[in-house]
Write an enzyme that holds these catalytic residues in place. Structure first.
Site, PDB file in Angstrom:
ATOM      1  CG  HIS A   1     -58.923  70.394   5.147  1.00  7.72           C
ATOM      2  ND1 HIS A   1     -59.261  69.710   6.288  1.00  7.72           N
ATOM      3  CD2 HIS A   1     -58.270  71.497   5.558  1.00  7.72           C
ATOM      4  CE1 HIS A   1     -58.823  70.375   7.351  1.00  7.72           C
ATOM      5  NE2 HIS A   1     -58.213  71.466   6.934  1.00  7.72           N
TER       6      HIS A   1
ATOM      7  CD  GLN B   1     -51.142  78.455  11.810  1.00 10.34           C
ATOM      8  OE1 GLN B   1     -50.412  78.412  10.828  1.00 10.34           O
ATOM      9  NE2 GLN B   1     -52.467  78.340  11.712  1.00 10.34           N
TER      10      GLN B   1
ATOM     11  CG  ASP C   1     -59.717  79.681   8.840  1.00 10.42           C
ATOM     12  OD1 ASP C   1     -59.793  79.712  10.070  1.00 10.42           O
ATOM     13  OD2 ASP C   1     -59.770  78.600   8.188  1.00 10.42           O
TER      14      ASP C   1
ATOM     15  CD  GLN D   1     -55.536  81.244   7.385  1.00 10.94           C
ATOM     16  OE1 GLN D   1     -54.985  80.975   8.441  1.00 10.94           O
ATOM     17  NE2 GLN D   1     -56.069  80.310   6.623  1.00 10.94           N
TER      18      GLN D   1
HETATM   19  P1  AMP Z   1     -56.453  74.301   8.387  1.00 10.04           P
HETATM   20  O1  AMP Z   1     -56.006  72.926   8.165  1.00 10.04           O
HETATM   21  O2  AMP Z   1     -57.472  74.446   9.463  1.00 10.04           O
HETATM   22  O3  AMP Z   1     -55.298  75.275   8.518  1.00 10.04           O
HETATM   23  O4  AMP Z   1     -57.217  74.743   7.069  1.00 10.04           O
HETATM   24  C1  AMP Z   1     -56.624  74.671   5.818  1.00 10.04           C
HETATM   25  C2  AMP Z   1     -57.479  75.391   4.826  1.00 10.04           C
HETATM   26  O5  AMP Z   1     -58.767  74.795   4.783  1.00 10.04           O
HETATM   27  C3  AMP Z   1     -57.697  76.875   5.183  1.00 10.04           C
HETATM   28  O6  AMP Z   1     -57.657  77.655   4.011  1.00 10.04           O
HETATM   29  C4  AMP Z   1     -59.074  76.861   5.787  1.00 10.04           C
HETATM   30  O7  AMP Z   1     -59.750  78.100   5.673  1.00 10.04           O
HETATM   31  C5  AMP Z   1     -59.744  75.791   4.952  1.00 10.04           C
HETATM   32  N1  AMP Z   1     -60.904  75.251   5.644  1.00 10.04           N
HETATM   33  C6  AMP Z   1     -60.948  74.701   6.885  1.00 10.04           C
HETATM   34  N2  AMP Z   1     -62.206  74.357   7.210  1.00 10.04           N
HETATM   35  C7  AMP Z   1     -62.981  74.710   6.161  1.00 10.04           C
HETATM   36  C8  AMP Z   1     -64.377  74.626   5.885  1.00 10.04           C
HETATM   37  N3  AMP Z   1     -65.237  74.125   6.759  1.00 10.04           N
HETATM   38  N4  AMP Z   1     -64.813  75.080   4.686  1.00 10.04           N
HETATM   39  C9  AMP Z   1     -63.962  75.610   3.788  1.00 10.04           C
HETATM   40  N5  AMP Z   1     -62.629  75.718   3.983  1.00 10.04           N
HETATM   41  C10 AMP Z   1     -62.146  75.280   5.154  1.00 10.04           C
END
Ligand code: AMP
Length: 282
Positions: free
Chosen positions: A37, A61, A152, A155
């Protein structure tokens, strides 16, 4: 850094900043923040004047209620991590009732064929839930740029589709996957895994790497069979899918053509925790 709970206050602030010529970057998250993040937020800070990070666990979701119940929440710790970044950061931490004023309704969107595969197939309603919350958040923040992780990847393509569908003046930017030492993709769900499980979960990344080495050397079918077999031989892991797809359409491929981009995708459970990962093959 400012922490804002109410959407009217946030909309006012971003509108004023935009009137003054600032570009607004937006990083939506569900909290339990990790280095993945933070890498998105650093990129957003580098490419915008003011960055909004939302922390909101979006109920619509989740296809399984127990997954929502188990989702890690630690806002205090998240805010501490964000304080280390930059003063041009706004953290938006709304209550569910402020986002879903009329109850937990999911809007249905025509997200096209990309939404029906992989995560769309295995997690019914997931992408409509994602699109529902993003439409609401975009309408509150009015960002110029929105940053999403390639972690993702499906997504990311769907958000691009949503922005086109709703004709929003937002540039959607994909950010590279942040990995732990050894290669496991960072995820909030990794917190639910102990050291042994994290080591075992490396089979996801190793399968993707193997695809990267072999996708143009043997048939896709035999590569998939071998990877499926590996998972069958592993008692703690359960494979949902392993796919090699056209990176633009996410259509499964069984033959590699020149001049096309390919990506491998994987989703598997380790002791009930579902992990996903993907890798560009060329
Ligand atoms: P989430 O909190 O899991 O909904 O993720 C929020 C954002 O962080 C989304 O755009 C995810 O794709 C991105 N994200 C989560 N994990 C990673 C990672 N390991 N590397 C890059 N982006 C990430």
């Amino acid at each position: 850094m400012k922490v804002i709970q109410h959407k009217s206050e946030l909309s006012k602030l971003t509108a004023e900043a935009k009137d003054n010529g600032a570009t607004i970057g937006f990083v939506p998250t569900m909290g339990a923040l990790h280095e993945g993040h933070l890498s998105l937020i650093r990129q957003a800070l580098a490419e915008s004047d003011l960055v909004v990070v939302s922390i909101f666990v979006n109920p619509t979701q989740f296809d399984k209620p127990e997954d929502l119940d188990k989702y890690p929440v630690n806002q205090q710790e998240d805010i501490k991590k964000l304080q280390t970044l930059d003063k041009n950061l706004i953290v938006f931490t709304p209550f569910t009732r402020e986002i879903y004023e009329n109850g937990l309704e999911t809007e249905e969107f025509d997200l096209g064929a990309v939404a029906d595969k992989m995560e769309g197939k295995f997690r019914k309603g997931h992408f409509d839930g994602v699109a529902t919350v993003l439409k609401k958040l975009f309408d509150i923040v009015h960002p110029d740029k929105a940053f999403f992780g390639e972690k993702d990847y499906q997504q990311l393509l769907i958000v691009k589709k949503l922005v086109t569908l709703l004709q929003l003046p937002i540039t959607v930017i994909g950010c590279s996957i942040s990995r732990q030492k050894g290669g496991l993709a960072r995820s909030s769900r990794n917190r639910r895994l102990d050291k042994r499980q994290q080591k075992e979960a490396l089979l996801l990344y190793h399968s993707l790497q193997r695809a990267g080495e072999q996708y143009d050397k043997k048939s896709i079918r035999s590569l998939k069979d071998e990877i499926e077999e590996d998972f069958k031989n592993h008692p703690d892991l359960k494979l949902d899918y392993f796919e090699i797809v056209d990176a633009a359409t996410l259509d499964s491929v069984d033959q590699i053509e020149n001049n096309k981009k390919y990506r491998a995708f994987i989703a598997a459970y380790i002791d009930g925790v579902r992990l996903i990962d993907n890798l560009a093959l060329n």
